[in-house]
Scaffold this active site. Structure first.
Site, short mmCIF file in Angstrom:
data_model
loop_
_atom_site.label_atom_id
_atom_site.label_comp_id
_atom_site.label_asym_id
_atom_site.label_seq_id
_atom_site.Cartn_x
_atom_site.Cartn_y
_atom_site.Cartn_z
N HIS A 119 -24.03 -76.85 12.20
CA HIS A 119 -23.83 -76.72 13.66
C HIS A 119 -23.43 -78.03 14.34
CE1 HIS A 119 -27.75 -78.29 15.39
NE2 HIS A 119 -28.11 -78.15 14.13
N CYS A 130 -38.93 -83.45 25.29
CA CYS A 130 -39.71 -83.12 26.48
C CYS A 130 -40.85 -82.23 26.02
CB CYS A 130 -38.80 -82.38 27.45
SG CYS A 130 -39.38 -82.43 29.12
#
Ligand SMILES: Cc1ncc(COP(=O)(O)O)c(C=O)c1O
Length: 384
Positions: A204, A327
């Site tokens: 990817h 995060c």
């Protein structure tokens, strides 16, 4: 109402699938749906497609097709390589050398090995992200079985001198594995010439589908792994389970396209990246991380002084760029890569990774520069 323009500049995170790749994959969902393990015409077609892809991928990284094992991506390949190698070689020693700036796919797998009794040395880097090759050499002990270092860093683009590192490791009878995920398709890679023992990468990042990747195991250096998954014996028993044929076909096609496009595309991206850096450097307090190193042509990592970095990405909502940090539970973590390069927490939070790709245009760069300049200036006034 016209849709707001959004510019994607996060190609190191993932890439859109090339339309030529989608086209190639499509029949393998429908009329060519066979199981490559089946001994009939449908199976033979699928098995042939799998081997054709292996050849296309091996051409891009210059290895033998039989040296590649399909996985679901780099993370799985890292687990297979590190656990498989350590299990097989634990009688020889229990020490591995790696680096603080590796990707979490490596760091977390090494952490799991540490919990099982292996000892890991995490090398420091200098302010540009380079490791000291003398320190690497001196870290090798009689217990060392593996050096594990990435070819190119996903956050800064820095390219480690892997060929030299392989020579240092081999001179002391130590094997070397490299995460080459970010370098594949961006710079020429010759696995045979690099003489590394194992390498891992993902589809990817090269305009192929997600959920497929490969583990390279050099035949030359007679490296052996213990399997750590068990089942139908696919992929020489190393990675059992029915193969994801459409994804593998897409991976192969993406590799083929990269093989032909890489030279011209890298030159184009380097020019755009240099333009981006020249324009962003005009912002007072802007500093490019790893600037004086050998870097990937598409990547820049730039920090801004005297701003509240936690606001930067939120305000740049017209751009898809990254902070190179995770995060977690709503708290923004500073990049472990920049911290290892001696950045303060504030500096790391006020840094952006911008990575360009084949759909990036000059207009995109100009738009991004205008957005970033405006936002950084606003954040500077906000902190006065
Ligand atoms: C250097 C590097 N290693 C490993 C990975 C993980 O790859 P995957 O998503 O295929 O597991 C990435 C992707 O972000 C990467 O950039």
């Amino acid at each position: 109402m016209t849709a707001k323009k959004k510019i994607y500049l996060d190609y190191n995170a993932t890439t859109p699938v090339d339309p030529g790749v989608v086209k190639e994959m499509f029949p393998y969902f429908t009329e060519k749906f066979g199981n490559p393990g089946s001994d009939h015409a449908f199976g033979w077609d699928a098995a042939e497609a799998i081997e054709n892809s292996r050849e296309q991928i091996s051409r891009l990284v210059n290895c033998k097709p039989t040296e590649l094992t399909y996985t679901s991506g780099t993370t799985e390949a890292a687990n297979l390589a590190l656990f498989g190698f350590c299990q097989k070689n634990k009688k020889k020693g229990n020490h591995i050398i790696s680096c603080k700036t590796e990707h979490k796919a490596i760091l977390d797998t090494l952490g799991a090995l540490e919990n099982r009794g292996f000892k890991i040395t995490y090398l420091d880097v200098d302010a540009d992200g380079n490791i000291d090759l003398k320190v690497l050499e001196n870290s090798i002990t009689a217990e060392t079985i593996l050096v594990c270092l990435m070819l190119a860093n996903n956050e800064t683009g820095l390219i480690h001198p892997i060929k030299k590192i392989a020579q240092i490791a081999h001179a002391k009878n130590v094997y070397i594995m490299s995460d080459i995920t970010q370098a594949v398709g961006k710079i020429p890679i010759d696995l045979n010439d690099l003489n590394i023992d194992m390498a891992i990468f993902s589809s990817h990042k090269i305009y192929g589908p997600k959920g497929v990747g490969a583990l390279y195991i050099s035949k030359k250096n007679k490296i052996q792994l213990d399997p750590h998954e068990f089942g139908g014996g696919q992929e020489r028993g190393l990675r059992p389970g029915t193969l994801n044929v459409p994804a593998i076909v897409g991976f192969g096609k993406a590799a083929e396209i990269a093989f032909f496009e890489m030279d011209s595309e890298s030159r184009r991206l380097l020019e755009l990246r240099n333009k981006l850096e020249a324009l962003l450097s005009k912002i007072e307090g802007a500093e490019i991380n790893s600037k004086e190193t050998n870097r990937l042509p598409n990547t820049t990592n730039i920090g801004f002084k005297n701003i509240d970095g936690s606001q930067l990405l939120r305000r740049l909502n017209m751009l898809a760029v990254s902070r190179g940090s995770a995060c977690t539970a709503n708290t923004i973590q500073p990049s472990h890569v920049l911290l290892a390069m001696d950045a303060t927490k504030e500096q790391a939070l006020a840094s952006l990774r911008i990575s360009l790709g084949k759909y990036t245009s000059t207009e995109d760069i100009e738009f991004a520069v205008a957005q970033i300049t405006k936002t950084v200036e606003q954040l500077k006034t906000a902190t006065v």
